[in-house]
Design an enzyme around this catalytic site. Structure first.
Site, PDB file in Angstrom:
ATOM      1  N   CYS A 177     -77.182 -52.209 -26.399  1.00 23.38           N
ATOM      2  CA  CYS A 177     -78.096 -52.737 -25.382  1.00 23.38           C
ATOM      3  C   CYS A 177     -77.930 -51.974 -24.061  1.00 23.38           C
ATOM      4  O   CYS A 177     -78.229 -50.776 -24.001  1.00 23.38           O
ATOM      5  CB  CYS A 177     -77.878 -54.232 -25.209  1.00 23.38           C
ATOM      6  SG  CYS A 177     -79.265 -55.081 -24.428  1.00 23.38           S
TER       7      CYS A 177
ATOM      8  N   HIS B 250     -77.857 -56.708 -31.056  1.00 24.04           N
ATOM      9  CA  HIS B 250     -76.663 -57.522 -30.842  1.00 24.04           C
ATOM     10  C   HIS B 250     -76.314 -58.258 -32.135  1.00 24.04           C
ATOM     11  O   HIS B 250     -77.186 -58.559 -32.952  1.00 24.04           O
ATOM     12  CB  HIS B 250     -76.906 -58.563 -29.748  1.00 24.04           C
ATOM     13  CG  HIS B 250     -76.904 -58.005 -28.368  1.00 24.04           C
ATOM     14  ND1 HIS B 250     -75.767 -57.533 -27.759  1.00 24.04           N
ATOM     15  CD2 HIS B 250     -77.914 -57.869 -27.468  1.00 24.04           C
ATOM     16  CE1 HIS B 250     -76.067 -57.127 -26.533  1.00 24.04           C
ATOM     17  NE2 HIS B 250     -77.352 -57.313 -26.327  1.00 24.04           N
TER      18      HIS B 250
END
Length: 481
Positions: free
Chosen positions: A330, A427
């Site tokens: 991310c 994630h």
């Protein structure tokens, strides 16, 4: 309304774990249970089944209840972006970005959605277990409070106060809390419990009686230290710690100042072939590291500057020259590129910042946030990944032609030409046992065939056993109303 609220004498006294343990214990007694936290402050968020975001601790508590997490379980989530400002997420959606000094003016408008979410949960379940935030002893914050006694009074929910004996001074914590509470707030307290006792709990019998005598509150038990707590997803990044190991593949995660969604690391901490280090500010990246992880962050450019201030940019370049592996997730993925641009000033002052240049990609921030659960396929191994995305910004460039994964046939992430530097927006990837084993084998580590999901469930059951053995569960359920 069938509910009970666990408040603490301070932060990190174990409220989240107490709620999870009580929830699993109540569920095993045949009750339909749901967790609730009116206000949480955390950058460790979970994507919910209804497409919003809540604190990760409430997602773990939902798991203890056998439920999918939904936004009603944490209607107000504060996500710190700077030392003085936070994003305010209300019922799963971004409401505003405010400075800490201005949040007090916003709070009165938040009680309505908090009570709305709470009432939906109480209507749907036999019992709602509520977690406070910080401490009700912070009476300077009582006006407009939605997190502790303000909520308890408004919703008519009885409170059990938990104290942490491991940090010392628990008698003063309890007696002092009562001393500063108003008469009306103190009347909401139905009793107390002691958490994190090491050794024989009977050694605290005199202290336990003293608290009851001085406060007039009944006690619900002394809960010994729960040794397997580390096996549950951590609420704080610095709580992530596997068993100490001197051998195995060495993985280092950089503890950024606005680290976010670090639950990615929990499964790695349980792998016996992995030595995981959460590297703090000021510590150099060890030269014998095999993999460096750049985790998610709430402020990519802010934490890129923080990373450089620690000298980690120099360490990373040296690590890459030695043939080490790097994984950016991310915001960490965004940092690995050539540049991070924020033309609209979404994360602060508008402008551009050079990235680390380890991937030939560039990121441009945009207002629209991607918030979704996904199923992807890891390109290198062919393994399936069930994860989630929670980010702003779009990352493109030549290295994107070598994707880390594919989602519905579309490329996701990027990999360097030598395959040693990888970036992805996914994630939760390491929770998938097959992917984790394949990824670790690429580093020369043998996975222990760990069933991570089953390990978490087993630990929640052990926590419920622990709660049942040491707390007066029958009286706690009687207090709930």
């Amino acid at each position: 309304m069938p509910a009970l609220m666990i408040q603490g004498t301070g932060s990190n006294v174990g409220k989240s774990m107490l709620v999870a343990g009580l929830a699993r214990a109540a569920r095993r007694r045949g009750l339909s249970v749901a967790p609730f936290k009116p206000q949480n402050m955390s950058n460790n968020a979970a994507v919910t089944a209804d497409g919003g975001e809540i604190g990760r601790a409430q997602a773990v508590q939902a798991l203890a209840c056998g439920l999918e997490p939904v936004t009603d379980m944490n209607p107000v989530l504060l996500k710190p972006e700077t030392d003085v400002g936070s994003h305010v997420v209300v019922q799963g959606r971004h409401r505003a970005t405010v400075r800490a000094a201005d949040y007090a003016a916003l709070k009165p408008s938040l009680m309505a959605p908090v009570l709305e979410s709470f009432r939906r949960l109480t209507a749907a379940h036999d019992l709602v277990l509520v977690e406070g935030a910080g401490s009700p002893a912070e009476v300077n914050l009582r006006q407009g409070d939605i997190a502790n006694m303000g909520f308890a009074v408004a919703a008519g929910v009885p409170v059990v106060l938990a104290g942490d004996i491991d940090r010392g001074g628990v008698i003063a914590q309890m007696v002092g809390t009562q001393a500063v509470l108003s008469e009306a707030d103190a009347a909401m307290v139905a009793g107390f419990m002691i958490n994190k006792f090491r050794g024989d709990p009977r050694l605290f019998d005199d202290g336990y009686r003293l608290i009851a005598q001085r406060t007039g509150w009944p006690g619900f038990g002394v809960l010994p230290w729960f040794a397997d707590a580390w096996k549950l997803p951590a609420e704080d990044a610095l709580d992530i710690a596997g068993a100490p190991r001197s051998d195995g593949v060495r993985v280092v995660c950089l503890c950024l100042s606005r680290i976010a969604n670090f639950d990615d690391l929990d499964p790695l901490a349980q792998e016996p072939g992995i030595s995981l280090t959460m590297l703090r500010a000021g510590q150099p990246i060890p030269g014998d590291t095999d993999l460096v992880i750049l985790p998610g962050t709430k402020s990519t450019r802010g934490d890129l500057a923080f990373l450089r201030a620690q000298g980690w940019d120099i360490d990373l370049l040296a690590h890459a020259r030695r043939g080490g592996h790097v994984l950016g997730i991310c915001g960490g993925y965004q940092m690995l590129g050539r540049s991070v641009s924020d033309p609209q000033g979404i994360e602060g002052e508008a402008g551009d910042m050079p990235g680390l240049g380890l991937l030939d990609v560039a990121t441009v921030m945009a207002p629209k946030k991607r918030l979704t659960r996904v199923r992807a396929q890891h390109v290198a191994s062919g393994q399936s990944i069930a994860g989630y995305e929670i980010h702003i910004g779009r990352t493109t460039g030549p290295d994107s032609a070598r994707p880390f994964a594919r989602i519905d046939g579309a490329n996701e992430g990027a990999v360097s030409a030598d395959g040693r530097v990888m970036g992805s927006y996914l994630h939760g990837m390491f929770r998938d046992d097959g992917f984790r084993a394949a990824f670790l084998s690429g580093l020369g580590a043998d996975s222990a065939a760990l069933d991570y999901g089953a390990a978490v469930e087993t630990t929640l059951d052990a926590l419920a056993d622990h709660v049942e053995a040491h707390l007066d569960m029958d009286r706690l359920l009687q207090v709930a109303r």
